[in-house]
Design a protein around this motif. Sequence first.
Motif, PDB file in Angstrom:
ATOM      1  N   GLN A 180       0.822  -1.207   0.000  1.00 12.88           N
ATOM      2  CA  GLN A 180       0.000   0.000   0.000  1.00 12.88           C
ATOM      3  C   GLN A 180       0.855   1.254   0.000  1.00 12.88           C
ATOM      4  OE1 GLN A 180      -2.462  -0.368   3.456  1.00 12.88           O
ATOM      5  NE2 GLN A 180      -3.657  -2.078   2.651  1.00 12.88           N
ATOM      6  N   GLN A 181       1.853   1.279   0.868  1.00 11.55           N
ATOM      7  CA  GLN A 181       2.721   2.453   0.966  1.00 11.55           C
ATOM      8  C   GLN A 181       3.561   2.639  -0.289  1.00 11.55           C
ATOM      9  OE1 GLN A 181       2.713   4.807   3.301  1.00 11.55           O
ATOM     10  NE2 GLN A 181       0.981   3.733   4.231  1.00 11.55           N
ATOM     11  N   ALA A 182       4.041   1.536  -0.846  1.00 11.54           N
ATOM     12  CA  ALA A 182       4.843   1.625  -2.067  1.00 11.54           C
ATOM     13  C   ALA A 182       4.017   2.187  -3.217  1.00 11.54           C
ATOM     14  CB  ALA A 182       5.403   0.247  -2.434  1.00 11.54           C
ATOM     15  N   ALA A 183       2.773   1.703  -3.349  1.00 17.57           N
ATOM     16  CA  ALA A 183       1.903   2.194  -4.418  1.00 17.57           C
ATOM     17  C   ALA A 183       1.597   3.669  -4.231  1.00 17.57           C
ATOM     18  CB  ALA A 183       0.613   1.379  -4.453  1.00 17.57           C
ATOM     19  N   LEU A 184       1.309   4.057  -3.003  1.00 18.62           N
ATOM     20  CA  LEU A 184       0.975   5.451  -2.724  1.00 18.62           C
ATOM     21  C   LEU A 184       2.151   6.368  -3.038  1.00 18.62           C
ATOM     22  CD1 LEU A 184      -1.278   7.256  -1.649  1.00 18.62           C
ATOM     23  CD2 LEU A 184      -0.352   6.937   0.650  1.00 18.62           C
ATOM     24  N   CYS A 185       3.348   5.944  -2.644  1.00 21.46           N
ATOM     25  CA  CYS A 185       4.547   6.763  -2.905  1.00 21.46           C
ATOM     26  C   CYS A 185       4.820   6.885  -4.390  1.00 21.46           C
ATOM     27  CB  CYS A 185       5.757   6.156  -2.186  1.00 21.46           C
ATOM     28  SG  CYS A 185       5.696   6.309  -0.391  1.00 21.46           S
ATOM     29  N   ARG A 186       4.649   5.782  -5.123  1.00 20.63           N
ATOM     30  CA  ARG A 186       4.912   5.819  -6.562  1.00 20.63           C
ATOM     31  C   ARG A 186       3.916   6.723  -7.282  1.00 20.63           C
ATOM     32  NH1 ARG A 186       7.809   1.558  -8.846  1.00 20.63           N
ATOM     33  NH2 ARG A 186       7.429   2.637 -10.824  1.00 20.63           N
ATOM     34  N   LEU A 187       2.657   6.657  -6.890  1.00 23.24           N
ATOM     35  CA  LEU A 187       1.648   7.480  -7.551  1.00 23.24           C
ATOM     36  C   LEU A 187       1.872   8.964  -7.275  1.00 23.24           C
ATOM     37  CD1 LEU A 187      -1.572   5.369  -6.873  1.00 23.24           C
ATOM     38  CD2 LEU A 187      -0.469   5.720  -9.082  1.00 23.24           C
ATOM     39  N   ARG A 188       2.271   9.280  -6.055  1.00 24.76           N
ATOM     40  CA  ARG A 188       2.445  10.676  -5.672  1.00 24.76           C
ATOM     41  C   ARG A 188       3.831  11.225  -5.997  1.00 24.76           C
ATOM     42  NH1 ARG A 188      -0.518  10.560   0.314  1.00 24.76           N
ATOM     43  NH2 ARG A 188      -2.633  11.026  -0.448  1.00 24.76           N
ATOM     44  N   ALA A 189       4.724  10.370  -6.492  1.00 27.10           N
ATOM     45  CA  ALA A 189       6.116  10.790  -6.675  1.00 27.10           C
ATOM     46  C   ALA A 189       6.289  11.819  -7.778  1.00 27.10           C
ATOM     47  CB  ALA A 189       6.992   9.573  -6.953  1.00 27.10           C
ATOM     48  N   GLY A 190       5.383  11.832  -8.731  1.00 29.22           N
ATOM     49  CA  GLY A 190       5.517  12.795  -9.819  1.00 29.22           C
ATOM     50  C   GLY A 190       6.567  12.413 -10.833  1.00 29.22           C
ATOM     51  N   GLY A 191       6.626  11.120 -11.155  1.00 23.58           N
ATOM     52  CA  GLY A 191       7.594  10.670 -12.148  1.00 23.58           C
ATOM     53  C   GLY A 191       7.404  11.360 -13.479  1.00 23.58           C
ATOM     54  N   ALA A 192       8.510  11.757 -14.100  1.00 24.09           N
ATOM     55  CA  ALA A 192       8.504  12.450 -15.397  1.00 24.09           C
ATOM     56  C   ALA A 192       7.672  13.732 -15.338  1.00 24.09           C
ATOM     57  CB  ALA A 192       7.984  11.530 -16.489  1.00 24.09           C
ATOM     58  N   GLY A 193       7.584  14.312 -14.144  1.00 24.38           N
ATOM     59  CA  GLY A 193       6.879  15.584 -14.017  1.00 24.38           C
ATOM     60  C   GLY A 193       5.380  15.471 -13.899  1.00 24.38           C
ATOM     61  N   VAL A 194       4.849  14.249 -13.819  1.00 26.51           N
ATOM     62  CA  VAL A 194       3.411  14.044 -13.724  1.00 26.51           C
ATOM     63  C   VAL A 194       3.117  13.267 -12.445  1.00 26.51           C
ATOM     64  CG1 VAL A 194       1.358  13.067 -14.803  1.00 26.51           C
ATOM     65  CG2 VAL A 194       3.202  13.981 -16.227  1.00 26.51           C
ATOM     66  N   ARG A 195       2.309  13.830 -11.566  1.00 24.79           N
ATOM     67  CA  ARG A 195       1.940  13.153 -10.337  1.00 24.79           C
ATOM     68  C   ARG A 195       0.438  12.912 -10.300  1.00 24.79           C
ATOM     69  NH1 ARG A 195      -0.221  16.487  -6.414  1.00 24.79           N
ATOM     70  NH2 ARG A 195       0.383  15.044  -4.764  1.00 24.79           N
ATOM     71  N   VAL A 196       0.065  11.913  -9.521  1.00 30.29           N
ATOM     72  CA  VAL A 196      -1.347  11.595  -9.340  1.00 30.29           C
ATOM     73  C   VAL A 196      -1.804  12.206  -8.019  1.00 30.29           C
ATOM     74  CG1 VAL A 196      -3.060   9.763  -9.122  1.00 30.29           C
ATOM     75  CG2 VAL A 196      -1.080   9.457 -10.634  1.00 30.29           C
ATOM     76  N   ASP A 197      -2.898  12.940  -8.072  1.00 27.20           N
ATOM     77  CA  ASP A 197      -3.484  13.537  -6.876  1.00 27.20           C
ATOM     78  C   ASP A 197      -4.325  12.457  -6.192  1.00 27.20           C
ATOM     79  OD1 ASP A 197      -4.707  15.017  -4.922  1.00 27.20           O
ATOM     80  OD2 ASP A 197      -5.822  16.334  -6.281  1.00 27.20           O
ATOM     81  N   VAL A 198      -3.705  11.752  -5.237  1.00 26.18           N
ATOM     82  CA  VAL A 198      -4.377  10.660  -4.538  1.00 26.18           C
ATOM     83  C   VAL A 198      -5.098  11.216  -3.315  1.00 26.18           C
ATOM     84  CG1 VAL A 198      -4.132   8.415  -3.437  1.00 26.18           C
ATOM     85  CG2 VAL A 198      -2.585   9.066  -5.303  1.00 26.18           C
ATOM     86  N   ARG A 199      -6.406  10.991  -3.269  1.00 23.38           N
ATOM     87  CA  ARG A 199      -7.205  11.486  -2.146  1.00 23.38           C
ATOM     88  C   ARG A 199      -7.890  10.301  -1.464  1.00 23.38           C
ATOM     89  NH1 ARG A 199     -10.336  16.936  -4.261  1.00 23.38           N
ATOM     90  NH2 ARG A 199      -8.698  17.736  -5.646  1.00 23.38           N
ATOM     91  N   THR A 200      -7.438   9.973  -0.266  1.00 23.42           N
ATOM     92  CA  THR A 200      -8.099   8.934   0.522  1.00 23.42           C
ATOM     93  C   THR A 200      -9.165   9.570   1.413  1.00 23.42           C
ATOM     94  OG1 THR A 200      -6.343   9.102   2.186  1.00 23.42           O
ATOM     95  CG2 THR A 200      -6.097   7.412   0.476  1.00 23.42           C
ATOM     96  N   SER A 201     -10.020   8.725   1.966  1.00 29.45           N
ATOM     97  CA  SER A 201     -11.173   9.201   2.757  1.00 29.45           C
ATOM     98  C   SER A 201     -11.980  10.230   1.965  1.00 29.45           C
ATOM     99  CB  SER A 201     -10.702   9.809   4.087  1.00 29.45           C
ATOM    100  OG  SER A 201      -9.987   8.858   4.849  1.00 29.45           O
ATOM    101  N   ALA A 202     -12.077   9.987   0.673  1.00 31.04           N
ATOM    102  CA  ALA A 202     -12.785  10.898  -0.236  1.00 31.04           C
ATOM    103  C   ALA A 202     -13.900  10.131  -0.932  1.00 31.04           C
ATOM    104  CB  ALA A 202     -11.830  11.505  -1.256  1.00 31.04           C
ATOM    105  N   GLY A 203     -15.018   9.994  -0.246  1.00 29.16           N
ATOM    106  CA  GLY A 203     -16.156   9.311  -0.834  1.00 29.16           C
ATOM    107  C   GLY A 203     -16.857  10.165  -1.873  1.00 29.16           C
ATOM    108  N   VAL A 204     -17.606   9.528  -2.734  1.00 27.97           N
ATOM    109  CA  VAL A 204     -18.354  10.229  -3.781  1.00 27.97           C
ATOM    110  C   VAL A 204     -19.837  10.167  -3.453  1.00 27.97           C
ATOM    111  CG1 VAL A 204     -18.984  10.219  -6.224  1.00 27.97           C
ATOM    112  CG2 VAL A 204     -16.622   9.775  -5.543  1.00 27.97           C
ATOM    113  N   SER A 205     -20.467  11.321  -3.412  1.00 29.03           N
ATOM    114  CA  SER A 205     -21.898  11.397  -3.110  1.00 29.03           C
ATOM    115  C   SER A 205     -22.757  11.400  -4.365  1.00 29.03           C
ATOM    116  CB  SER A 205     -22.207  12.661  -2.291  1.00 29.03           C
ATOM    117  OG  SER A 205     -21.529  12.639  -1.060  1.00 29.03           O
TER     118      SER A 205
END
Length: 247
Positions: A180-205
Amino acid sequence: MLAGAALGTLEPRSIIEPIRTCLPRHSQYFEAQATAIDPEARVISCQTVTPDADECTRFDVQYDVCVVAVGAAPNTFGVPGVREHCLFLKQVSDAMRFRERLSDALERASLPGLSDARLREMLTFVVIGAGPTGVELCGELRDYVAQDVARLYGRLLPHVRIVLLEASDKVLGAFDVDMQQAALCRLRAGGAGVRVDVRTSAGVSEVRAKTIVLSDDEVLPYGVAVWAAGEKGERWEEGGAAGEKGE
């Protein structure tokens, strides 16, 4: 593999196999819809799957043992607007639909006269659900943006945003903490200048035509939204084939 097909890393023919090439010897395959089962007579009523109802052929199949394995379907958890406005990633056809929508969004954003604010809305790609499907899709999408979008749509790159929404407090909830931590770090790392805005505890209504309403009432504009928040079993419906369980 569907995530790879959705972004062009893999071609559909690389991840599908015709059923007839996999059949054991002396077996039969019918491309048809089962409409009813008579357990006393041990007969399954079927009809051909065709868009032209006038050509529908009905037939019966006798059996000794009947196994009902109708698969699974996306679980929307009753969230309004999901089926109307979100894409899914369950079948190869879903992957192709996502690829088309992604290409359309980029081409429309390339037209002149669009403000920066409008570009940001059009080029916000939201993935809902941080399970294996959602995480893999975000990773593939980030690589696509960093490589292909940067090369083909260079001026659009600063406006592209990838958002991953997860209702729980972690990504890949079924896996161990290290992964879980490895995936989260990789997504948020911003590889090649592009990062994923990961939002946990973010339900959709609610999902609307151009915005997503979160559980904290934040309204998130988007261009393309993919629902990858889980699956549920199909159920057998009397008088028809597999149908979805009530949500």
